[in-house]
Structures are given as C-alpha cells and as structure tokens.
Design a protein around this motif. Structure first.
Motif, PDB file in Angstrom:
ATOM      1  N   ALA A  15      28.160  22.469  32.961  1.00  0.00           N
ATOM      2  CA  ALA A  15      28.938  21.623  32.040  1.00  0.00           C
ATOM      3  C   ALA A  15      29.941  22.475  31.263  1.00  0.00           C
ATOM      4  N   ARG A  16      29.495  23.641  30.823  1.00  0.00           N
ATOM      5  CA  ARG A  16      30.406  24.527  30.102  1.00  0.00           C
ATOM      6  C   ARG A  16      31.528  25.009  31.006  1.00  0.00           C
ATOM      7  N   MET A  17      31.199  25.374  32.229  1.00  0.00           N
ATOM      8  CA  MET A  17      32.223  25.858  33.146  1.00  0.00           C
ATOM      9  C   MET A  17      33.222  24.755  33.480  1.00  0.00           C
ATOM     10  N   ARG A  18      32.727  23.531  33.720  1.00  0.00           N
ATOM     11  CA  ARG A  18      33.641  22.414  33.987  1.00  0.00           C
ATOM     12  C   ARG A  18      34.582  22.199  32.823  1.00  0.00           C
ATOM     13  N   SER A  19      34.079  22.366  31.606  1.00  0.00           N
ATOM     14  CA  SER A  19      34.883  22.125  30.414  1.00  0.00           C
ATOM     15  C   SER A  19      35.866  23.257  30.142  1.00  0.00           C
ATOM     16  N   GLU A  20      35.404  24.512  30.253  1.00  0.00           N
ATOM     17  CA  GLU A  20      36.215  25.648  29.842  1.00  0.00           C
ATOM     18  C   GLU A  20      37.026  26.267  30.975  1.00  0.00           C
ATOM     19  N   SER A  21      36.466  26.262  32.201  1.00  0.00           N
ATOM     20  CA  SER A  21      37.137  26.956  33.302  1.00  0.00           C
ATOM     21  C   SER A  21      36.697  26.353  34.631  1.00  0.00           C
ATOM     22  N   TRP A  38      35.986  32.729  43.546  1.00  0.00           N
ATOM     23  CA  TRP A  38      36.336  31.495  42.844  1.00  0.00           C
ATOM     24  C   TRP A  38      35.129  30.560  42.766  1.00  0.00           C
ATOM     25  N   TYR A  39      34.987  29.877  41.621  1.00  0.00           N
ATOM     26  CA  TYR A  39      33.916  28.914  41.393  1.00  0.00           C
ATOM     27  C   TYR A  39      34.556  27.570  41.064  1.00  0.00           C
ATOM     28  N   LEU A  40      34.276  26.562  41.885  1.00  0.00           N
ATOM     29  CA  LEU A  40      34.768  25.207  41.635  1.00  0.00           C
ATOM     30  C   LEU A  40      33.600  24.330  41.212  1.00  0.00           C
ATOM     31  N   THR A  41      33.767  23.582  40.106  1.00  0.00           N
ATOM     32  CA  THR A  41      32.651  22.816  39.547  1.00  0.00           C
ATOM     33  C   THR A  41      32.966  21.349  39.295  1.00  0.00           C
ATOM     34  N   ARG A  42      34.210  20.913  39.505  1.00  0.00           N
ATOM     35  CA  ARG A  42      34.546  19.496  39.313  1.00  0.00           C
ATOM     36  C   ARG A  42      34.389  18.727  40.619  1.00  0.00           C
ATOM     37  N   TYR A  43      33.905  17.508  40.508  1.00  0.00           N
ATOM     38  CA  TYR A  43      33.674  16.676  41.688  1.00  0.00           C
ATOM     39  C   TYR A  43      34.957  16.514  42.497  1.00  0.00           C
ATOM     40  N   ALA A  92      25.307  25.426  45.897  1.00  0.00           N
ATOM     41  CA  ALA A  92      26.683  25.787  46.231  1.00  0.00           C
ATOM     42  C   ALA A  92      26.787  26.155  47.693  1.00  0.00           C
ATOM     43  N   ILE A  93      27.947  25.891  48.273  1.00  0.00           N
ATOM     44  CA  ILE A  93      28.271  26.358  49.612  1.00  0.00           C
ATOM     45  C   ILE A  93      29.536  27.198  49.525  1.00  0.00           C
ATOM     46  N   VAL A  94      29.791  27.971  50.554  1.00  0.00           N
ATOM     47  CA  VAL A  94      30.831  29.000  50.487  1.00  0.00           C
ATOM     48  C   VAL A  94      31.924  28.730  51.510  1.00  0.00           C
ATOM     49  N   ARG A  95      33.158  28.953  51.087  1.00  0.00           N
ATOM     50  CA  ARG A  95      34.299  28.899  51.977  1.00  0.00           C
ATOM     51  C   ARG A  95      35.169  30.133  51.722  1.00  0.00           C
ATOM     52  N   VAL A  96      36.066  30.412  52.649  1.00  0.00           N
ATOM     53  CA  VAL A  96      37.020  31.498  52.474  1.00  0.00           C
ATOM     54  C   VAL A  96      38.421  30.913  52.634  1.00  0.00           C
ATOM     55  N   VAL A  97      39.342  31.370  51.815  1.00  0.00           N
ATOM     56  CA  VAL A  97      40.701  30.838  51.836  1.00  0.00           C
ATOM     57  C   VAL A  97      41.417  31.346  53.085  1.00  0.00           C
ATOM     58  N   ALA A  98      41.832  30.412  53.946  1.00  0.00           N
ATOM     59  CA  ALA A  98      42.549  30.767  55.172  1.00  0.00           C
ATOM     60  C   ALA A  98      44.055  30.747  54.967  1.00  0.00           C
ATOM     61  N   TYR A 120      33.263  29.498  46.002  1.00  0.00           N
ATOM     62  CA  TYR A 120      31.951  28.843  45.909  1.00  0.00           C
ATOM     63  C   TYR A 120      32.174  27.416  45.414  1.00  0.00           C
ATOM     64  N   LEU A 121      31.732  26.462  46.217  1.00  0.00           N
ATOM     65  CA  LEU A 121      31.847  25.045  45.869  1.00  0.00           C
ATOM     66  C   LEU A 121      30.497  24.604  45.318  1.00  0.00           C
TER      67      LEU A 121
END
Length: 433
Positions: free
Chosen positions: A58-64, A74-79, A322-328, A345-346
C-alpha cells in the motif's frame, strides 16, 4: 520450478548498481527519472513484511508505484500497470533475455543458468511465436473436460487424507496432512504416474526445492526424474492411455508437433509447477478463513459459495506474490522509462489489494463481485494449471469446512512464512478440531 521461484530468493536487495546503459556516457550520474528518495523495495525483505506484506505494498503504491530498487530492478504494484504489462510484448519472459539481465546485475547465476538450461524452451520461459505454438499444443491436451473429470478422484483423495489425520488425533499440521500431499497425488493420476512410484517422485521434488542449498544433488534428481519421464513417454507412445502424457504424445502426430525435447520439458514443467502453488493456495486460504470466522461460518452455512470463495481466497492472500519480466524494448510506465535489459517485478499480491480496482480490498468477502484478480496471471502466460489448482482448492477447502466443524488454529500456534518475498508460503499450519 518456475522462473519466479529462482528470483531473489529472499536475498538482500543491496547489490551492484545498475550497469551503465550503452547509450549513457560513462561519467553520467544516475538519470534523474530513476532517482528514488529511498529504496522501498528493501522493506519487503523485513520480518514484518514476511508476516504481512500488504501494508508495505500500500505504501509503495501510494509513494512509488513504479519503483526502481537499489539493485536496479523495477517494482510495479498498481493493478492497471501490471495488467497492461502482462500483455505488453515489450516485456519478455524469454530464458536467454532473463539470463543476460541477471548477468548484467552481477548476480550469482550458477543455479539459475544451469536450471534454465535443463528446462529448455518451455512455455513458461518463451515469447511468441514459440510460446503460442507450445501453448496451443498443451491446451489440446490439458482441457477443461479432463480437469473436471478429476473432481470425484480429488474428493476421494481429500477424504482419505482427512480420515487419516482425524484417526491420528485431535490436531494436525494442515499443510503436511492435506495441502501438501493432495496436489502430488492428483497430478500423478492426471499424468498416469503409478501410485507405487509416488514416494520416489516426492523425493525428487523435495530435492528440486533445495536447489540453492545443494545444486549437485538437485541436478542429480533432475537427471533421474527426466529419465523416468522419458521412460513414461516411450511407454505411452507404444501403448497410449487416457492420461495427459498420452494426450501430449498424440500432439506429435499433428502439424505443429512438439519435438521430443519440448515434450519432455513440457511434461517436466506441467507436473512440477502446480505442486507447491496448489499446496499454498489451500494453506493460505484456510488460514484466511480461520482468521475470519464470519466468512468461515458463511461458507459452512452455504457450501454453494465455494467456487467464488476460492477466487476470493486466491485474491486475498496471493501465493505467487510477484512474477518477473525483462524489458525487451524501452517503454514508459507511469511516467518512468524502463530500459531494454532491465528486470521488472510485477507484484500480483499488490495488485490484488489495489483500492483503485477492488472496493475495500483488505476485507475478505467470499461473495465479492467482479473479482478479476491477477493471482494466476493474465494474457498469453495465464497459468495453464490454474483451473486444476482451483478445483483442488474447492474440494479441499469445502470438505475441511464441512467435515471439521470445530476446526480452529491451534492454541499458541506460531506461524512461520518462508523467506522468499516473491512467494507467500507457510511452513506449517497447526490446527485443532
């Protein structure tokens, strides 16, 4: 044995700085759009986050919400961001890209590289067009009809496991007694693995799980398991049955045939991948119910709620956090630029508690409407074994609730969560009844 299982493994996120992008001058400071006031990702490795990561999300979604860790991940936390990322071809799941990304971070790749080399190019670590071809062939064999036909057999196994536990006394570790042995027994029946071979298969699986502790023994177990599967495949090719290996072998007669290597790797991953995930779906789900007696009573009063209940339990305390992807290919998400070769990281666990998508997301509601959670992924890599995992959870949770009306957490039970922040796994679930 998925790519997700090997990532970070609970290690400290502190590590080498992000390698310089080829387009950057060597003396250029960190790009301004990547600067972070502090590394919120490091908080996910604390004991508090291990017990309950959701306040940290919740903090990460709000702040970063699009956050870059000190390690350069990279960490993505929003739906909305994660849902879009799961269908974006610029984010890759390819084994070779993933390996190069970890080399660039300077991490210890010994176990990761050797394991991915052994698994070969299976669905879970390929991109289109290979992924689409392999997925189509697996879908032909792994049908909804075949999964649903297992329901009566799953019910018999669950009843036998509960009978055994009840006969042993008024308490049990629910993980050890029911949640862990169930998926192994089910998948062996699905693939036509003889009951007498089950103890040996369990031994191999336990050695796979100790990959980071003893790589040589784990690889030896993989060798033995692959030889065993190869013998089963040869047997089914000579004498087909009504099992999933026979169905996969039959696809070799089709135009888009599986190669022998792909067939072996597909069997390996399909048999292996759903074991721990299903165990923890049942364990996490039962813990949530025991901590919410109003919802437990609701399900006990109306067993017909079980299908929606399992969906809500999967959302509420997500197994694969979380699942992992790499930027192509460079892309922008939430105003941040993600560069080719960087890891992403999704966080599915965070998306499933996003208030922008779910009303009152921290509340367990077994009748939650429009419950389109991301626990089993989304898009082309949506979990092929998801329906089987949910079927087992429906039967196991429904039967435990019905047959053990006095079920409760054992007095003084101390719950221990395993350290990998990408997986939400209980070591044990002590209950009495």
């Amino acid at each position: 044995m998925t790519t997700t299982d090997t990532m970070d493994g609970g290690r400290d996120t502190a590590g080498p700085a992000r390698p310089r992008h080829p387009a950057e001058p060597a003396d250029l400071a960190e790009p301004r759009d990547l600067a972070e006031p502090r590394d919120l990702a490091a908080d996910l490795l604390t004991p508090e986050a291990r017990r309950d990561p959701y306040p940290f999300y919740a903090r990460m979604r709000s702040e970063s919400p699009v956050h870059r860790s000190a390690q350069g991940i990279w960490y993505l936390t929003r739906y909305a961001d994660v849902e879009a990322a799961l269908t974006d071809p610029r984010l890759s799941n390819d084994r070779d890209r993933m390996t190069r990304a970890y080399v660039a971070l300077g991490g210890d790749l010994k176990a990761f590289s050797r394991l991915t080399d052994r698994l070969g190019r299976v669905m879970s670590n390929t991109d289109p067009p290979d992924h689409a071809r392999l997925r189509k062939l697996a879908n032909r064999a792994f049908t909804a009809r075949r999964v649903e036909a297992l329901r009566d057999g799953v019910q018999r196994i669950v009843d036998q496991l509960i009978d055994r536990a009840v006969q042993a006394g008024p308490a049990m570790d629910l993980i050890e007694a029911v949640a862990a042995p169930l998926p192994m027994a089910v998948v062996c029946r699905l693939f036509g693995i003889p009951d007498e071979d089950l103890p040996q298969v369990k031994t191999w699986f336990s050695r796979f799980g100790r990959l980071s502790e003893d790589l040589d023994k784990s690889e030896e177990a993989i060798d033995q398991y692959e030889e065993y599967l190869a013998r089963l495949i040869r047997s089914r090719r000579a004498d087909p049955g009504d099992d999933l290996i026979s169905a996969l072998v039959a696809t070799q007669e089709q135009d888009d045939r599986l190669t022998d290597s792909e067939l072996l790797s597909t069997c390996f991953v399909l048999i292996t991948a759903g074991d721990e995930t299903t165990t923890q779906l049942i364990g996490n789900g039962m813990l949530a119910l025991l901590r919410h007696p109003d919802q437990l009573a609701r399900l006990r009063a109306d067993p017909g709620l079980i299908r929606g209940a399992v969906e809500e339990l999967a959302r509420y305390d997500t197994v694969t956090q979380a699942i992992v992807r790499v930027v192509a290919q460079d892309l922008e998400i939430g105003g941040r630029t993600l560069r080719e070769g960087e890891l992403v990281y999704l966080f599915l666990g965070a998306t499933n508690r996003d208030p922008e998508r779910f009303e009152d997301p921290d509340r367990l509601d077994l009748t939650r409407p429009d419950n389109r959670h991301l626990s089993f992924g989304h898009g082309p890599h949506f979990c092929l074994g998801g329906p089987l995992a949910k079927l087992q959870a429906e039967v196991a949770v429904g039967t435990l609730v019905r047959r053990l009306p006095g079920l409760r957490l054992a007095d003084g039970a101390a719950l221990e969560w395993r350290p990998n922040p990408l997986q939400r796994r209980l070591s044990a679930l002590p209950v009495s009844y």
